[in-house]
Design a protein around this motif. Structure first.
Motif, PDB file in Angstrom:
ATOM      1  N   ASN A  14       0.821  -1.215   0.000  1.00 56.95           N
ATOM      2  CA  ASN A  14       0.000   0.000   0.000  1.00 56.95           C
ATOM      3  C   ASN A  14       0.852   1.261   0.000  1.00 56.95           C
ATOM      4  OD1 ASN A  14      -2.632  -1.266   0.180  1.00 56.95           O
ATOM      5  ND2 ASN A  14      -2.031  -1.870   2.258  1.00 56.95           N
ATOM      6  N   LYS A  15       2.018   1.165   0.632  1.00 54.90           N
ATOM      7  CA  LYS A  15       2.896   2.341   0.724  1.00 54.90           C
ATOM      8  C   LYS A  15       4.349   1.866   0.670  1.00 54.90           C
ATOM      9  CE  LYS A  15       1.832   5.728   3.503  1.00 54.90           C
ATOM     10  NZ  LYS A  15       1.669   6.588   4.725  1.00 54.90           N
ATOM     11  N   ILE A  16       5.110   2.402  -0.275  1.00 54.68           N
ATOM     12  CA  ILE A  16       6.501   1.979  -0.473  1.00 54.68           C
ATOM     13  C   ILE A  16       7.458   3.121  -0.149  1.00 54.68           C
ATOM     14  CG2 ILE A  16       8.213   1.269  -2.203  1.00 54.68           C
ATOM     15  CD1 ILE A  16       6.011  -0.194  -3.684  1.00 54.68           C
ATOM     16  N   LEU A  17       8.432   2.844   0.695  1.00 52.11           N
ATOM     17  CA  LEU A  17       9.542   3.770   0.907  1.00 52.11           C
ATOM     18  C   LEU A  17      10.655   3.413  -0.068  1.00 52.11           C
ATOM     19  CD1 LEU A  17      11.122   5.241   4.031  1.00 52.11           C
ATOM     20  CD2 LEU A  17      12.599   3.897   2.550  1.00 52.11           C
ATOM     21  N   VAL A  18      11.173   4.411  -0.758  1.00 50.27           N
ATOM     22  CA  VAL A  18      12.301   4.203  -1.662  1.00 50.27           C
ATOM     23  C   VAL A  18      13.568   4.644  -0.940  1.00 50.27           C
ATOM     24  CG1 VAL A  18      13.329   4.726  -3.895  1.00 50.27           C
ATOM     25  CG2 VAL A  18      10.849   4.552  -3.679  1.00 50.27           C
ATOM     26  N   ALA A  19      14.448   3.676  -0.698  1.00 48.97           N
ATOM     27  CA  ALA A  19      15.666   3.932   0.086  1.00 48.97           C
ATOM     28  C   ALA A  19      16.760   4.488  -0.819  1.00 48.97           C
ATOM     29  CB  ALA A  19      16.121   2.645   0.758  1.00 48.97           C
ATOM     30  N   ASN A  20      16.443   5.606  -1.456  1.00 53.63           N
ATOM     31  CA  ASN A  20      17.388   6.179  -2.413  1.00 53.63           C
ATOM     32  C   ASN A  20      17.026   7.635  -2.651  1.00 53.63           C
ATOM     33  OD1 ASN A  20      19.460   6.071  -4.632  1.00 53.63           O
ATOM     34  ND2 ASN A  20      19.215   3.877  -4.232  1.00 53.63           N
ATOM     35  N   ARG A  21      17.630   8.227  -3.661  1.00 58.11           N
ATOM     36  CA  ARG A  21      17.466   9.661  -3.880  1.00 58.11           C
ATOM     37  C   ARG A  21      17.375   9.971  -5.377  1.00 58.11           C
ATOM     38  NH1 ARG A  21      21.902  12.137  -5.780  1.00 58.11           N
ATOM     39  NH2 ARG A  21      21.322  14.133  -4.903  1.00 58.11           N
ATOM     40  N   GLY A  22      17.108  11.248  -5.675  1.00 48.91           N
ATOM     41  CA  GLY A  22      17.234  11.763  -7.029  1.00 48.91           C
ATOM     42  C   GLY A  22      16.452  11.020  -8.082  1.00 48.91           C
ATOM     43  N   GLY A  38      -1.180   3.062  -8.136  1.00 50.65           N
ATOM     44  CA  GLY A  38      -2.016   3.490  -7.022  1.00 50.65           C
ATOM     45  C   GLY A  38      -1.404   3.238  -5.663  1.00 50.65           C
ATOM     46  N   ILE A  39      -0.071   3.224  -5.595  1.00 48.53           N
ATOM     47  CA  ILE A  39       0.645   2.935  -4.344  1.00 48.53           C
ATOM     48  C   ILE A  39       1.205   4.235  -3.774  1.00 48.53           C
ATOM     49  CG2 ILE A  39       2.603   1.700  -3.321  1.00 48.53           C
ATOM     50  CD1 ILE A  39       2.289  -0.358  -5.608  1.00 48.53           C
ATOM     51  N   ASP A  40       1.014   4.488  -2.498  1.00 43.37           N
ATOM     52  CA  ASP A  40       1.573   5.669  -1.842  1.00 43.37           C
ATOM     53  C   ASP A  40       3.098   5.550  -1.743  1.00 43.37           C
ATOM     54  OD1 ASP A  40      -0.904   6.797  -1.525  1.00 43.37           O
ATOM     55  OD2 ASP A  40      -1.155   6.138   0.558  1.00 43.37           O
ATOM     56  N   THR A  41       3.761   6.701  -1.672  1.00 43.57           N
ATOM     57  CA  THR A  41       5.228   6.711  -1.675  1.00 43.57           C
ATOM     58  C   THR A  41       5.785   7.504  -0.505  1.00 43.57           C
ATOM     59  OG1 THR A  41       5.216   8.638  -3.153  1.00 43.57           O
ATOM     60  CG2 THR A  41       5.381   6.465  -4.168  1.00 43.57           C
ATOM     61  N   VAL A  42       6.962   7.058  -0.067  1.00 45.95           N
ATOM     62  CA  VAL A  42       7.699   7.743   0.996  1.00 45.95           C
ATOM     63  C   VAL A  42       9.124   7.973   0.518  1.00 45.95           C
ATOM     64  CG1 VAL A  42       8.483   7.681   3.397  1.00 45.95           C
ATOM     65  CG2 VAL A  42       6.327   6.562   2.755  1.00 45.95           C
ATOM     66  N   ALA A  43       9.603   9.199   0.659  1.00 47.17           N
ATOM     67  CA  ALA A  43      10.991   9.532   0.323  1.00 47.17           C
ATOM     68  C   ALA A  43      11.790   9.695   1.600  1.00 47.17           C
ATOM     69  CB  ALA A  43      11.052  10.819  -0.492  1.00 47.17           C
ATOM     70  N   ALA A  50       7.177  12.851  -3.544  1.00 45.52           N
ATOM     71  CA  ALA A  50       6.679  11.765  -2.699  1.00 45.52           C
ATOM     72  C   ALA A  50       5.430  12.202  -1.937  1.00 45.52           C
ATOM     73  CB  ALA A  50       7.762  11.331  -1.727  1.00 45.52           C
ATOM     74  N   ASP A  51       4.613  11.226  -1.548  1.00 44.00           N
ATOM     75  CA  ASP A  51       3.438  11.548  -0.738  1.00 44.00           C
ATOM     76  C   ASP A  51       3.840  12.009   0.649  1.00 44.00           C
ATOM     77  OD1 ASP A  51       1.358  10.835  -2.650  1.00 44.00           O
ATOM     78  OD2 ASP A  51       2.041   8.775  -2.391  1.00 44.00           O
ATOM     79  N   SER A  52       4.951  11.481   1.139  1.00 43.61           N
ATOM     80  CA  SER A  52       5.513  11.937   2.410  1.00 43.61           C
ATOM     81  C   SER A  52       7.015  11.717   2.367  1.00 43.61           C
ATOM     82  CB  SER A  52       4.891  11.190   3.599  1.00 43.61           C
ATOM     83  OG  SER A  52       5.063   9.791   3.454  1.00 43.61           O
ATOM     84  N   ALA A  53       7.735  12.408   3.239  1.00 37.76           N
ATOM     85  CA  ALA A  53       9.202  12.319   3.225  1.00 37.76           C
ATOM     86  C   ALA A  53       9.729  12.411   4.642  1.00 37.76           C
ATOM     87  CB  ALA A  53       9.798  13.428   2.364  1.00 37.76           C
ATOM     88  N   VAL A  54      10.828  11.710   4.884  1.00 37.65           N
ATOM     89  CA  VAL A  54      11.442  11.678   6.213  1.00 37.65           C
ATOM     90  C   VAL A  54      12.895  12.106   6.084  1.00 37.65           C
ATOM     91  CG1 VAL A  54      12.021  10.271   8.215  1.00 37.65           C
ATOM     92  CG2 VAL A  54       9.923   9.805   6.934  1.00 37.65           C
ATOM     93  N   ARG A  55      13.298  13.048   6.923  1.00 39.81           N
ATOM     94  CA  ARG A  55      14.667  13.568   6.898  1.00 39.81           C
ATOM     95  C   ARG A  55      15.635  12.594   7.552  1.00 39.81           C
ATOM     96  NH1 ARG A  55      17.175  16.946  11.162  1.00 39.81           N
ATOM     97  NH2 ARG A  55      19.155  17.767  10.343  1.00 39.81           N
ATOM     98  N   LEU A  56      16.806  12.424   6.910  1.00 40.93           N
ATOM     99  CA  LEU A  56      17.925  11.692   7.494  1.00 40.93           C
ATOM    100  C   LEU A  56      18.999  12.725   7.802  1.00 40.93           C
ATOM    101  CD1 LEU A  56      18.114   8.693   4.964  1.00 40.93           C
ATOM    102  CD2 LEU A  56      16.820   8.824   7.112  1.00 40.93           C
ATOM    103  N   PRO A  57      19.232  13.072   9.046  1.00 40.42           N
ATOM    104  CA  PRO A  57      20.138  14.174   9.379  1.00 40.42           C
ATOM    105  C   PRO A  57      21.553  13.929   8.860  1.00 40.42           C
ATOM    106  CG  PRO A  57      18.845  13.519  11.283  1.00 40.42           C
ATOM    107  CD  PRO A  57      18.640  12.464  10.249  1.00 40.42           C
ATOM    108  N   ALA A  70       6.762   6.414   8.846  1.00 39.41           N
ATOM    109  CA  ALA A  70       5.847   6.913   7.819  1.00 39.41           C
ATOM    110  C   ALA A  70       4.715   5.941   7.506  1.00 39.41           C
ATOM    111  CB  ALA A  70       6.631   7.212   6.539  1.00 39.41           C
ATOM    112  N   GLY A  71       4.738   4.751   8.118  1.00 40.50           N
ATOM    113  CA  GLY A  71       3.681   3.783   7.889  1.00 40.50           C
ATOM    114  C   GLY A  71       3.814   3.015   6.591  1.00 40.50           C
ATOM    115  N   ALA A  72       5.034   2.927   6.048  1.00 44.45           N
ATOM    116  CA  ALA A  72       5.260   2.146   4.835  1.00 44.45           C
ATOM    117  C   ALA A  72       5.181   0.658   5.164  1.00 44.45           C
ATOM    118  CB  ALA A  72       6.617   2.484   4.232  1.00 44.45           C
TER     119      ALA A  72
END
Length: 648
Positions: free
Chosen positions: A3-11, A25-30, A45-52, A73-75
């Motif tokens: 339902n929701k995929i986090l992509v462990a990458n960038r750019g 139709g899948i939600d995304t997390v950056a 992305a539908d939502s994003a999480v900061r990596l300091p 993020a609930g991925a």
């Protein structure tokens, strides 16, 4: 299905996966580092999480932070993309331990292929032809040249060609440092280096029920520093050798089945002109060059990855291939200066074509992680975009791609655009003669020449001068109605210098008189100049950013630097100064102030974008200044050291 995929990458990588997720139709997390806070992939992305942090080691390589971001993020699934943690078995296991779906191959398969040393032994046992690994301690002159490779990664990092036995130890150390920095594992190995091989790879897709597809081959022989520059499907070599494709596909199937593989993967081979080939490695992930396979099959490989990870079956029959597709990697780098990576602002970025789409008819696809206003930093790979063509024939695909690159608007950084266009139009490329020695054979200095010829540069410089004059007129407080440089009575012409081109012009009652022969002025504004060039009307789009001027026309792009009217003495540097060719970190210093040095002697090493760059003495002399220390961050153009004449 997730339902929701986090992509462990960038750019570009993250944006590519997001494109498929939206279609499914899948939600995304950056996830994003501080340096990437304003990156397009974060916004899309539908939502994003900061990596300091900024560096890869602080952010994208911190598996525990990435997994925590997914949970936060609930991925319910993680797609690793390519690079970073995509081939890290521990990370894959940790993702599954956290109750998340891993959109990649089984952990065991990653482990088996994670070491190039061990994987070659396994492939040999499975009946796949391999190159023999050499013991560094016993390499002889007769076995040179040899190739040092990183066991845990790819992309040219940790890779060195050694042609002299006395350089082997130092190159092993340098390759190990580079591999450790890029992949967190400094293990390297040595094998025989084939000077003029062909790099052929087979895209595989497998499910957990034993179905294995060999979805066409790609040729990626044109490389710089063992990193691919041009990739295409199908391979020109395989196309002309009877039976080679079947043998390649059989070997790739053996490799895939030997490790119980699932998902998308690539089995890479080094081939000779006779069609003999040897296993290099298996990349247990999606490849950078996957778009050429998508265009020649109509498949969405990311969608297939998601389906296989969700436990779905592949159809028994794999799809047929069609047409030809070519991909080039547009980099912020200067090929003529030993491929020096560039960093800075992207003032304007426009390439005609669709974005991340599987092409169904002749056209251009652009997969990019930057846009107008982006900033290319020093922490990551400086690739701006992958530009891909698809057409019924190889010639048409090459011509389409060359034209698209020539018409692209890329302002700000120096790029390898001219090199790419010259490759695509080179007779050897058009003939399919594309081995790994392409740059050595045809001359990097020749291939890196500007695609705009001398006449085009002169016309562009004149256009820049006229646009500047129009801008001055528009900004004038008095006599704004008069054209720039206009004189009622004949006087000295206006003179402006760009790069090494000085143009002279005047605008009088009879129109334009200039040092560029055969030219008449039709119209000019601060951003557009129309000239009649010996009866041919040409339009030049002019964009200025300080002293940098970019002129785009159908004749080809030209980058100019406007010379100042007066030189600021404070900006002059002493003769013999060693300037930082790029922003980076000083990782090693080999000389101290007062040392006698010779031309070409390494003085210090910089690390930028996970690659080592050697700064050498420009001439024989004495090191009179050493202005940096190990670990120091430097900016482009900074004076690192000074070599002066030796006193008699």
């Amino acid at each position: 299905m997730p339902n929701k995929i986090l992509v462990a990458n960038r750019g570009e990588i993250a944006r590519r996966v997001f494109t498929t997720c939206r279609a499914e139709g899948i939600d995304t997390v950056a996830v994003f580092s501080d340096a990437d806070a304003n990156s397009p992939h974060v916004r899309e992305a539908d939502s994003a999480v900061r990596l300091p942090g900024n560096s890869s080691s602080e952010t994208y390589l911190r598996g525990e932070l990435v997994i925590a971001a997914a949970v936060q993020a609930g991925a319910d699934a993680v797609h690793p993309g390519y690079g970073f943690l995509s081939e890290n078995a521990d990370f894959a296991q940790q993702v599954q331990n956290a109750g998340l779906t891993w959109i990649g191959p089984p952990v065991k398969a990653i482990e088996l292929m994670g070491s190039k040393v061990e994987s070659k032994k396994m492939m040999a046992d499975a009946g796949v032809p391999v190159l023999t690994q050499l013991d560094p301690e016993s390499v002889t002159e007769n076995e040179l040249p040899v190739l040092i490779k990183a066991s845990a990664g790819g992309g040219g990092r940790g890779m060195r060609i050694v042609r002299k036995l006395e350089n082997l130890d130092s190159e092993l150390e340098a390759a190990g440092r580079e591999a450790l920095s890029a992949f967190g594992d400094g293990t390297v190995f040595v094998e025989r280096y084939i000077e003029t091989g062909r790099h052929i790879e087979v895209q595989v897709m497998a499910d957990r029920f034993g179905t294995v597809w060999t979805v066409g081959e790609r040729e990626c022989s044109i490389q710089r520093r063992h990193q691919k520059v041009v990739e295409e499907a199908p391979s020109p070599l395989v196309e002309r050798i009877d039976g080679m494709r079947e043998k390649l596909f059989h070997a790739a199937t053996l490799a895939t089945e030997a490790i119980g593989y699932e998902g998308a993967g690539t089995v890479e081979f080094l081939a000779d002109e006779k069609g003999n080939f040897f296993f290099l490695e298996m990349n247990t992930r999606l490849q950078v060059e996957h778009p050429v396979t998508e265009c020649t099959t109509g498949l969405d490989l990311v969608a297939l990855q998601i389906q296989v990870a969700a436990g779905e079956r592949l159809p028994a029959e794999q799809p047929a291939t069609r047409g030809n597709s070519i991909e080039v990697r547009l980099y912020a780098e200067d090929p003529a200066q030993d491929w020096q990576p560039q960093s800075g602002a992207v003032h304007r970025f426009e390439i005609p074509g669709s974005q991340f789409e599987v092409l169904e008819r002749a056209g251009i696809r652009v997969d990019s992680g930057v846009e107008t206003g982006s900033v290319v930093g020093t922490h990551y790979d400086p690739m701006l975009a992958k530009v891909i063509s698809f057409a019924p024939t190889r010639d048409q695909a090459a011509n389409l791609l060359a034209k698209a690159l020539q018409k692209a608007t890329v302002h700000g950084l120096k790029t390898n655009r001219d090199l790419l266009v010259n490759i695509l139009r080179h007779p050897a490329f058009m003939a399919g003669d594309t081995d790994t020695a392409f740059f050595d054979t045809h001359g990097l200095d020749v291939l890196a020449q500007p695609i705009a010829d001398g006449r085009t540069q002169e016309l562009s410089a004149l256009a820049a001068a006229l646009a500047d004059a129009a801008n001055n007129t528009a900004q004038a407080r008095v006599n704004r109605g008069l054209p720039g440089g206009w004189r009622n009575l004949r006087s000295q012409p206006q003179r402006k210098t760009y790069n090494d081109i000085t143009v002279e012009y005047s605008i009088g009652r009879s129109g334009l008189t200039s040092s560029v022969e055969g030219v008449e002025l039709v119209a000019h504004t601060p951003t557009r100049v129309t000239l009649d060039d010996n009866g041919i009307r040409r339009i030049f789009e002019v964009s200025s950013y300080g002293s940098d001027v970019f002129v785009d026309s159908a004749l080809g792009p030209v980058r100019l630097i406007k010379a100042p009217r007066f030189t600021d003495p404070s900006e002059e540097v002493a003769a013999g100064s060693l300037l930082a060719p790029m922003p980076g970190s000083v990782i090693r210093i080999a000389a101290v102030q007062g040392d006698t040095v010779t031309a070409g002697q390494p003085i210090l090493w910089l690390e930028a974008m996970k690659m080592e760059h050697t700064v050498t003495a420009p001439a024989d002399g004495v090191l009179t200044e050493m202005n940096v220390k190990q670990g120091q961050q430097v900016e482009v153009g900074q004076v690192l050291a000074v070599v002066g004449e030796e006193q008699s």
